[in-house]
Scaffold this motif. Sequence first.
Motif, mmCIF file in Angstrom:
data_model
loop_
_atom_site.group_PDB
_atom_site.id
_atom_site.type_symbol
_atom_site.label_atom_id
_atom_site.label_comp_id
_atom_site.label_asym_id
_atom_site.label_seq_id
_atom_site.Cartn_x
_atom_site.Cartn_y
_atom_site.Cartn_z
ATOM 1 N N GLN A 141 -90.998 -12.617 34.479
ATOM 2 C CA GLN A 141 -90.225 -12.734 35.716
ATOM 3 C C GLN A 141 -88.808 -13.239 35.437
ATOM 4 O OE1 GLN A 141 -91.216 -12.262 39.354
ATOM 5 N NE2 GLN A 141 -89.008 -12.085 39.005
ATOM 6 N N GLN A 142 -88.733 -14.268 34.621
ATOM 7 C CA GLN A 142 -87.430 -14.854 34.287
ATOM 8 C C GLN A 142 -86.537 -13.839 33.576
ATOM 9 O OE1 GLN A 142 -87.152 -19.055 32.677
ATOM 10 N NE2 GLN A 142 -86.578 -17.932 30.840
ATOM 11 N N ASN A 143 -87.127 -13.069 32.668
ATOM 12 C CA ASN A 143 -86.345 -12.058 31.967
ATOM 13 C C ASN A 143 -85.877 -10.976 32.917
ATOM 14 O OD1 ASN A 143 -86.437 -13.299 29.474
ATOM 15 N ND2 ASN A 143 -88.297 -12.243 28.823
ATOM 16 N N LEU A 183 -81.731 -8.222 36.112
ATOM 17 C CA LEU A 183 -81.194 -7.776 37.401
ATOM 18 C C LEU A 183 -79.762 -8.258 37.606
ATOM 19 C CD1 LEU A 183 -84.322 -8.337 39.682
ATOM 20 C CD2 LEU A 183 -83.297 -6.136 39.017
ATOM 21 N N LYS A 184 -79.525 -9.462 37.172
ATOM 22 C CA LYS A 184 -78.203 -10.032 37.327
ATOM 23 C C LYS A 184 -77.189 -9.303 36.427
ATOM 24 C CE LYS A 184 -76.791 -14.478 38.709
ATOM 25 N NZ LYS A 184 -77.422 -15.710 39.138
ATOM 26 N N MET A 185 -77.556 -9.181 35.177
ATOM 27 C CA MET A 185 -76.631 -8.577 34.218
ATOM 28 C C MET A 185 -76.429 -7.090 34.499
ATOM 29 S SD MET A 185 -76.464 -9.260 30.117
ATOM 30 C CE MET A 185 -77.845 -10.298 30.290
ATOM 31 N N GLY A 186 -77.483 -6.439 34.955
ATOM 32 C CA GLY A 186 -77.409 -4.994 35.152
ATOM 33 C C GLY A 186 -77.078 -4.594 36.575
ATOM 34 N N THR A 193 -82.754 0.475 36.978
ATOM 35 C CA THR A 193 -83.803 -0.259 37.692
ATOM 36 C C THR A 193 -84.899 -0.713 36.737
ATOM 37 O OG1 THR A 193 -85.089 1.717 38.208
ATOM 38 C CG2 THR A 193 -83.369 1.075 39.792
ATOM 39 N N SER A 194 -85.680 -1.672 37.198
ATOM 40 C CA SER A 194 -86.719 -2.227 36.335
ATOM 41 C C SER A 194 -88.044 -2.353 37.059
ATOM 42 C CB SER A 194 -86.284 -3.606 35.829
ATOM 43 O OG SER A 194 -86.193 -4.511 36.915
ATOM 44 N N PHE A 195 -89.084 -2.385 36.257
ATOM 45 C CA PHE A 195 -90.435 -2.526 36.776
ATOM 46 C C PHE A 195 -91.065 -3.749 36.137
ATOM 47 C CE2 PHE A 195 -95.017 -1.624 36.217
ATOM 48 C CZ PHE A 195 -95.386 -1.592 37.553
#
Length: 505
Positions: free
Chosen positions: A185-187, A192-195, A201-203
């Motif tokens: 979650q932390q990663n 999300l912030k950096m990208g 998008t991420s899953f």
Amino acid sequence: MADDSSSSAATKTEEKRSWADEESEEETISTANPPPDGNEDSERLDLKKIEVLSITEDKGKDKDDVKDVDKDGGVGLLDNPDDSDIKAVPSGDTVYSSALRFEDLNLSKELLKGIYVEMRFQRPSKIQGISLPMILTPPYKDLVAQAHNGSGKTTCFVLGMLSRVDPNKKLPQAMCICPTRELAQQNQDVFLKMGKYTGITSFLAIPADSANYVPVSKLPPVTDQVVIGTPGTIKKWTSARKLGTRGIKILVFDEADHMLAEDGFRDDSLRIMKEIQGSSIAGCQVLLFSATFNDAVKEFVSRVVKDANQIFVKKEELTLDKVKQYKVQCPDELAKIDVIKDKIFEFGQKVGQTIIFVHTRNSARMLHQTLSQDGFECTAVQGALKQGDRDKIIKEFKDGITKVLITTDLLARGFDQSQVNLVINFDLPVKYDFRSEPDYEVYLHRIGRTGRFGRKGAAFNLLCTDRDRILMEKIERHFNHTIPEVPNWRSEEDFEKALKDAGLL
DNA sequence: AAAAAAC
């Protein structure tokens, strides 16, 4: 495997004392991964080049965490978190230059905006400057990177994933595997912030809350470009054919030593790695990041990723320097609890947030109960809680609402909260299968929850049995570091002095 | 006995 122990003298000498653990370990990888014949000279040049560049890097400008900037109002006040010598060992004849600025990395303007505007980074930290060219330069070699706690590893692999992904292709192209849901979650939060401006998008592949459980077979396939998650859930989605692996070109193991440890996640990790390497069309680059790599894991790693670029950080003295460690002799268990109540709550709240580590889920629960009953406000998180509760307690702590958090080794690794100034080992970490031996790596990771990014921190080890004392001695011997004692566990002044010496009062 | 996941 081949073992050409005549590998270049440069490699050996440059690498001397570069690993965290023991001198004897250093040659394990260098001899296990000999450079191809005839490359000795370029090896030596590569090393020089990177080292020279890394030494000229600005100091006091590095950071890894946006909270750092927000809460401190300027990273310039912090010491460089990674002043230590970083030794880079390129595996082939590719020449890498350390990046002094993010502009040196050919990143998209969207990504640069994320770095500067969202993360508020100014320049790459040392580990970032050295690892990113290795990650981003064809032929995309595998990488084993050791960097000490709080020096910016997350940024390295998140940037790596973001810049190697094609935003126009709607399929998984990068994967990051983590040992806990909290770390995944932390990663993802960092990702999300950096990208933010990239459109990538991420899953998050962690188990769904059991309350609203839906079988994977009923869910749509993953089309996000980046997958971040824990081994079981990633395996589950993959075998359900809902998570394609053929487009994966970069595979990251966070806390890689644990992910590849025999008593860790080795089987799961290898299965996923093999699956991806077997199906990946373009070929898959493997990145292994951790602050620690013990002998056994290091040997194994060198066989799993052959021909990898390597980055070693001499970091244990540094970690132990930044975080002032103490031992406290207590006559019995009850005295330990009194120390928590009268000293840690007393002083801990003044200086910031505190994490208390215990050995079992049950003792986390019990200690929490005991302290709460007597009006000491704290929370406890461990793996037996429902996911919703885990999330809530973590969020409250990250938001600074709770000041004292009791936990198991669930949070020993990676957990990043810059306000944590105090770490308490209520129980010392011991090896899973040999409990009279300390777990040195876990010890380092635990105390690494404080002193992030060059900030000051203190760690108190509460001892009461002979066994505790022996464990503590072994830890001191292992790190070749004498840990001072708080003379009297009842004395306010003694704790006050300890915290002053740690720079916290 | 920590941790992940398991339906």
